[in-house]
Design an enzyme around this catalytic site. Structure first.
Site, PDB file in Angstrom:
ATOM      1  N   LYS A  56     -22.235  72.931  26.419  1.00  0.00           N
ATOM      2  CA  LYS A  56     -22.318  71.705  25.435  1.00  0.00           C
ATOM      3  C   LYS A  56     -21.881  70.724  25.880  1.00  0.00           C
ATOM      4  O   LYS A  56     -22.552  69.656  25.453  1.00  0.00           O
ATOM      5  CB  LYS A  56     -21.438  72.309  24.316  1.00  0.00           C
ATOM      6  CG  LYS A  56     -21.879  73.549  23.417  1.00  0.00           C
ATOM      7  CD  LYS A  56     -20.975  73.892  22.024  1.00  0.00           C
ATOM      8  CE  LYS A  56     -21.804  74.936  21.297  1.00  0.00           C
ATOM      9  NZ  LYS A  56     -20.981  75.172  20.161  1.00  0.00           N
ATOM     10  N   LYS A  92     -32.511  79.421  26.065  1.00  0.00           N
ATOM     11  CA  LYS A  92     -32.179  79.887  24.589  1.00  0.00           C
ATOM     12  C   LYS A  92     -32.733  79.430  23.376  1.00  0.00           C
ATOM     13  O   LYS A  92     -32.592  77.847  23.500  1.00  0.00           O
ATOM     14  CB  LYS A  92     -30.632  80.309  24.268  1.00  0.00           C
ATOM     15  CG  LYS A  92     -30.467  81.153  23.092  1.00  0.00           C
ATOM     16  CD  LYS A  92     -28.846  81.373  22.881  1.00  0.00           C
ATOM     17  CE  LYS A  92     -28.626  81.773  21.471  1.00  0.00           C
ATOM     18  NZ  LYS A  92     -27.109  81.789  21.285  1.00  0.00           N
ATOM     19  N   LYS A 104     -32.102  74.614  18.097  1.00  0.00           N
ATOM     20  CA  LYS A 104     -32.567  73.256  17.517  1.00  0.00           C
ATOM     21  C   LYS A 104     -32.090  72.162  18.503  1.00  0.00           C
ATOM     22  O   LYS A 104     -32.721  70.866  18.189  1.00  0.00           O
ATOM     23  CB  LYS A 104     -32.198  73.075  16.214  1.00  0.00           C
ATOM     24  CG  LYS A 104     -30.558  73.533  15.920  1.00  0.00           C
ATOM     25  CD  LYS A 104     -30.221  73.495  14.256  1.00  0.00           C
ATOM     26  CE  LYS A 104     -29.235  74.334  13.920  1.00  0.00           C
ATOM     27  NZ  LYS A 104     -29.215  75.778  14.052  1.00  0.00           N
TER      28      LYS A 104
END
Length: 327
Positions: A115, A196, A199
């Protein structure tokens, strides 16, 4: 005999997609309907603040998640459905857990690294301590198990480690919960099948549960397949893996065609479009009805918040006593 408690949550960060459904939501409903568990499912709105987001959109995102929960079959008469931020005990327990968690443990978290690499201009402390709050979210309900995907195992292991450290230092309080892995492999991006489905990659990478048939058709038309047949085609594997979850017979037939190099990818996409349209037609209708009746959704969350707070507040009181912050 009391049912075994389980708990899991989903962030409100936009429309939920096929990866969320096959990786989590479908499993939630199956576990609930098995009748074996005391189910707690929450909307992780505090966690969602660690990402880049629009504050004016957050309440709409929360509404979309609870409407999705209900439209897919999570039943407030069978499961406790609640909002993370409505239960302050989560963050209070997380602070105690922060004092037990070594920096090195968090630096090793692969999801933090992932992230942080995707939002380089917003690598915040919340993103770093995310797993500690997640441990509090879980342990405050003293669950038997946690329905999660393979990518969350590292966080569950940290949760168990934190439970052990607390119990060793302050006295026995928290059980070490087990992961209840979803039986479905990871769903991958339509355009980058080595990644993966997420969105954060963009809307064309995912199939949203609310997508109408014409939208599904257009997205699948652009989906990566292969220029040659054979087993080393992650795009083809992804589409057939998705199809297998809804129609194993058709998926197996296409796998045979793939092995024989007789497959027509346009046919795979057409069948998958039709299959997904039929699978989520009822959901889309109920979801739209719920969005038009937000008070119905708010009532479900209000009732769930009260039930969850009762359990969480009692556990927090025990923890505060153990660490010496109250009598």
């Amino acid at each position: 005999m009391a049912k075994l408690r389980i708990i899991s949550g989903i962030q409100p960060t936009g429309k939920l997609h096929l990866g969320n459904y096959l990786g989590s939501l479908k499993h939630f409903v199956e576990l609930q309907d098995s009748g074996k568990y005391d189910c707690f499912f929450f909307i992780a709105d505090l966690h969602s603040l660690t990402e880049n987001y629009n504050p004016q959109q957050k309440q709409a995102d929360v509404l979309e998640v609870i409407a999705t929960f209900l439209a897919l079959g999570l039943d407030p008469k069978k499961s406790t459905l609640f909002l993370q931020s409505a239960i302050p005990a989560h963050t209070q327990l997380a602070w105690i857990f922060n004092t037990l968690t070594p920096m090195g443990e968090l630096e090793r978290m692969t999801q933090y690294k992932d992230k942080a690499s995707r939002q380089k201009n917003n690598v915040n402390v919340g993103l770093f301590t995310y797993p500690v709050l997640m441990a509090a979210d879980i342990l405050i309900y003293k669950p038997f198990g946690i329905p999660v995907g393979q990518d969350q195992i590292q966080h569950v292991e940290l949760t168990r480690a934190i439970a052990r450290k607390f119990n060793t230092k302050y006295g026995e309080l928290f059980p070490e919960p087990k992961e209840l892995l979803t039986p479905v492999p990871k769903v991958m991006s339509l355009l980058e099948p080595e990644k993966k489905m997420s969105k954060s990659l963009g809307d064309q990478h995912v199939i949203n549960l609310t997508d109408e048939p014409d939208v599904i058709k257009k997205k699948l038309a652009r989906a990566v397949t292969a220029t040659e047949g054979g087993s080393e085609n992650p795009g083809v594997e992804n589409l057939l893996t998705i199809l297998e979850q809804f129609d194993a017979e058709k998926s197996n037939a296409f796998w045979k065609q793939e092995a024989d190099r007789e497959i027509r990818y346009s046919e795979v996409k057409a069948v998958l479009t039709d299959t997904l349209d039929k699978a989520f037609a009822t959901f889309r209708k109920e979801y739209a009805r719920l969005l038009a009746h937000p008070k119905e959704c708010a009532k479900v969350l209000h009732t769930g918040n009260i039930a969850a707070a009762k359990v969480a507040t009692a556990t927090l009181a025990e923890a505060l006593t153990k660490v010496g912050l109250q009598e």
